[in-house]
Write a protein that holds these residues in place. Structure first.
Motif, PDB file in Angstrom:
ATOM      1  N   PRO A 132     -11.004 -35.237  23.760  1.00  0.00           N
ATOM      2  CA  PRO A 132     -10.234 -34.936  22.548  1.00  0.00           C
ATOM      3  C   PRO A 132     -11.075 -35.267  21.306  1.00  0.00           C
ATOM      4  O   PRO A 132     -11.871 -36.200  21.319  1.00  0.00           O
ATOM      5  N   GLU A 133     -10.905 -34.464  20.277  1.00  0.00           N
ATOM      6  CA  GLU A 133     -11.590 -34.718  19.011  1.00  0.00           C
ATOM      7  C   GLU A 133     -10.861 -35.863  18.312  1.00  0.00           C
ATOM      8  O   GLU A 133      -9.644 -35.812  18.129  1.00  0.00           O
ATOM      9  N   LEU A 134     -11.607 -36.881  17.906  1.00  0.00           N
ATOM     10  CA  LEU A 134     -11.018 -38.057  17.273  1.00  0.00           C
ATOM     11  C   LEU A 134     -11.573 -38.252  15.865  1.00  0.00           C
ATOM     12  O   LEU A 134     -12.707 -37.889  15.572  1.00  0.00           O
ATOM     13  N   ASN A 135     -10.742 -38.878  15.022  1.00  0.00           N
ATOM     14  CA  ASN A 135     -11.189 -39.184  13.668  1.00  0.00           C
ATOM     15  C   ASN A 135     -11.860 -40.562  13.620  1.00  0.00           C
ATOM     16  O   ASN A 135     -12.053 -41.199  14.659  1.00  0.00           O
ATOM     17  N   VAL A 136     -12.201 -41.015  12.425  1.00  0.00           N
ATOM     18  CA  VAL A 136     -12.934 -42.276  12.268  1.00  0.00           C
ATOM     19  C   VAL A 136     -12.120 -43.490  12.694  1.00  0.00           C
ATOM     20  O   VAL A 136     -12.680 -44.575  12.868  1.00  0.00           O
ATOM     21  N   PHE A 137     -10.813 -43.329  12.884  1.00  0.00           N
ATOM     22  CA  PHE A 137      -9.952 -44.424  13.341  1.00  0.00           C
ATOM     23  C   PHE A 137      -9.724 -44.371  14.851  1.00  0.00           C
ATOM     24  O   PHE A 137      -8.979 -45.182  15.398  1.00  0.00           O
ATOM     25  N   GLY A 138     -10.327 -43.382  15.525  1.00  0.00           N
ATOM     26  CA  GLY A 138     -10.131 -43.222  16.961  1.00  0.00           C
ATOM     27  C   GLY A 138      -8.817 -42.536  17.296  1.00  0.00           C
ATOM     28  O   GLY A 138      -8.377 -42.559  18.441  1.00  0.00           O
ATOM     29  N   GLU A 139      -8.189 -41.901  16.307  1.00  0.00           N
ATOM     30  CA  GLU A 139      -6.930 -41.178  16.487  1.00  0.00           C
ATOM     31  C   GLU A 139      -7.232 -39.678  16.564  1.00  0.00           C
ATOM     32  O   GLU A 139      -8.325 -39.248  16.183  1.00  0.00           O
ATOM     33  N   PRO A 140      -6.262 -38.865  17.011  1.00  0.00           N
ATOM     34  CA  PRO A 140      -6.496 -37.416  17.039  1.00  0.00           C
ATOM     35  C   PRO A 140      -6.897 -36.891  15.659  1.00  0.00           C
ATOM     36  O   PRO A 140      -6.312 -37.261  14.639  1.00  0.00           O
ATOM     37  N   LEU A 141      -7.908 -36.053  15.656  1.00  0.00           N
ATOM     38  CA  LEU A 141      -8.433 -35.479  14.423  1.00  0.00           C
ATOM     39  C   LEU A 141      -7.395 -34.560  13.792  1.00  0.00           C
ATOM     40  O   LEU A 141      -6.818 -33.706  14.458  1.00  0.00           O
ATOM     41  N   GLU A 142      -7.137 -34.741  12.496  1.00  0.00           N
ATOM     42  CA  GLU A 142      -6.209 -33.884  11.769  1.00  0.00           C
ATOM     43  C   GLU A 142      -6.990 -32.741  11.129  1.00  0.00           C
ATOM     44  O   GLU A 142      -8.196 -32.855  10.891  1.00  0.00           O
ATOM     45  N   PRO A 143      -6.313 -31.634  10.832  1.00  0.00           N
ATOM     46  CA  PRO A 143      -7.019 -30.528  10.178  1.00  0.00           C
ATOM     47  C   PRO A 143      -7.476 -30.914   8.777  1.00  0.00           C
ATOM     48  O   PRO A 143      -6.814 -31.712   8.103  1.00  0.00           O
ATOM     49  N   CYS A 144      -8.575 -30.342   8.363  1.00  0.00           N
ATOM     50  CA  CYS A 144      -9.107 -30.574   7.019  1.00  0.00           C
ATOM     51  C   CYS A 144      -8.561 -29.517   6.062  1.00  0.00           C
ATOM     52  O   CYS A 144      -7.984 -29.847   5.037  1.00  0.00           O
ATOM     53  N   SER A 145      -8.746 -28.241   6.400  1.00  0.00           N
ATOM     54  CA  SER A 145      -8.257 -27.167   5.538  1.00  0.00           C
ATOM     55  C   SER A 145      -8.140 -25.862   6.309  1.00  0.00           C
ATOM     56  O   SER A 145      -9.057 -25.479   7.027  1.00  0.00           O
ATOM     57  N   LEU A 146      -7.021 -25.203   6.097  1.00  0.00           N
ATOM     58  CA  LEU A 146      -6.825 -23.868   6.653  1.00  0.00           C
ATOM     59  C   LEU A 146      -7.000 -22.802   5.578  1.00  0.00           C
ATOM     60  O   LEU A 146      -7.156 -21.628   5.876  1.00  0.00           O
ATOM     61  N   LEU A 147      -6.980 -23.218   4.300  1.00  0.00           N
ATOM     62  CA  LEU A 147      -7.176 -22.312   3.180  1.00  0.00           C
ATOM     63  C   LEU A 147      -7.901 -23.055   2.078  1.00  0.00           C
ATOM     64  O   LEU A 147      -7.263 -23.829   1.371  1.00  0.00           O
ATOM     65  N   PRO A 148      -9.203 -22.931   1.934  1.00  0.00           N
ATOM     66  CA  PRO A 148     -10.044 -22.050   2.731  1.00  0.00           C
ATOM     67  C   PRO A 148     -10.223 -22.595   4.148  1.00  0.00           C
ATOM     68  O   PRO A 148     -10.161 -23.809   4.360  1.00  0.00           O
ATOM     69  N   LEU A 149     -10.455 -21.691   5.070  1.00  0.00           N
ATOM     70  CA  LEU A 149     -10.643 -22.067   6.467  1.00  0.00           C
ATOM     71  C   LEU A 149     -12.016 -22.717   6.624  1.00  0.00           C
ATOM     72  O   LEU A 149     -13.041 -22.089   6.379  1.00  0.00           O
ATOM     73  N   THR A 150     -12.016 -23.968   7.001  1.00  0.00           N
ATOM     74  CA  THR A 150     -13.246 -24.751   7.039  1.00  0.00           C
ATOM     75  C   THR A 150     -13.640 -25.112   8.463  1.00  0.00           C
ATOM     76  O   THR A 150     -12.984 -24.749   9.424  1.00  0.00           O
TER      77      THR A 150
END
Length: 130
Positions: free
Chosen positions: A10-28
């Motif tokens: 699983p993709e994790l963030n800097v806290f070791g939690e599931p990675l949240e989306p950054c941006s869908l508009l603009p799609l990054t």
């Protein structure tokens, strides 16, 4: 013969939690998925979810990385202040050294960014946590 089944981590963030989306508009994201995830094909390591500012965009242009000009041939819309974008980790560190680092969204920043910059440094620029 059956193909072996590989379970993707699983993709994790800097806290070791599931990675949240950054941006869908603009799609990054390197994969244009909205997430700051990177595989071996992403040599630049687009791992840090950052909020663009006029100052940062101007700085980036002066160091040869024009993020404001659209390049539709690369599915790149061109960025403006307020947009969130998955930045190359080393570019963010370069901006930090120049005093131009943009704010970051830690819950959407991939844990792989910690190979380039310490969490405590990122926290000083956090837009989504205190």
């Amino acid at each position: 013969m059956n193909k072996p089944f590989f379970k993707r981590e699983p993709e994790l963030n800097v806290f070791g939690e599931p990675l949240e989306p950054c941006s869908l508009l603009p799609l990054t994201g390197f994969f244009r998925s909205g997430y700051c995830s990177a595989g071996p094909e992403d040599v630049g390591r687009h791992l840090i979810c950052a909020e663009m500012s006029e100052a940062f965009l101007a700085f980036s242009k002066t160091v040869g990385n024009d993020l404001s000009t659209p390049h539709p041939e690369f599915s790149f819309p061109g960025l403006k202040a307020g947009d969130r974008w998955c930045m190359v980790a080393d570019r963010w560190v370069e901006a930090l050294a120049a005093g131009m680092a943009p704010r970051v969204f830690l819950r959407a920043t991939h844990r792989g960014a910690l190979r380039h910059v310490e969490l405590e440094t990122l926290k000083k620029f956090a837009a989504d946590v205190e």
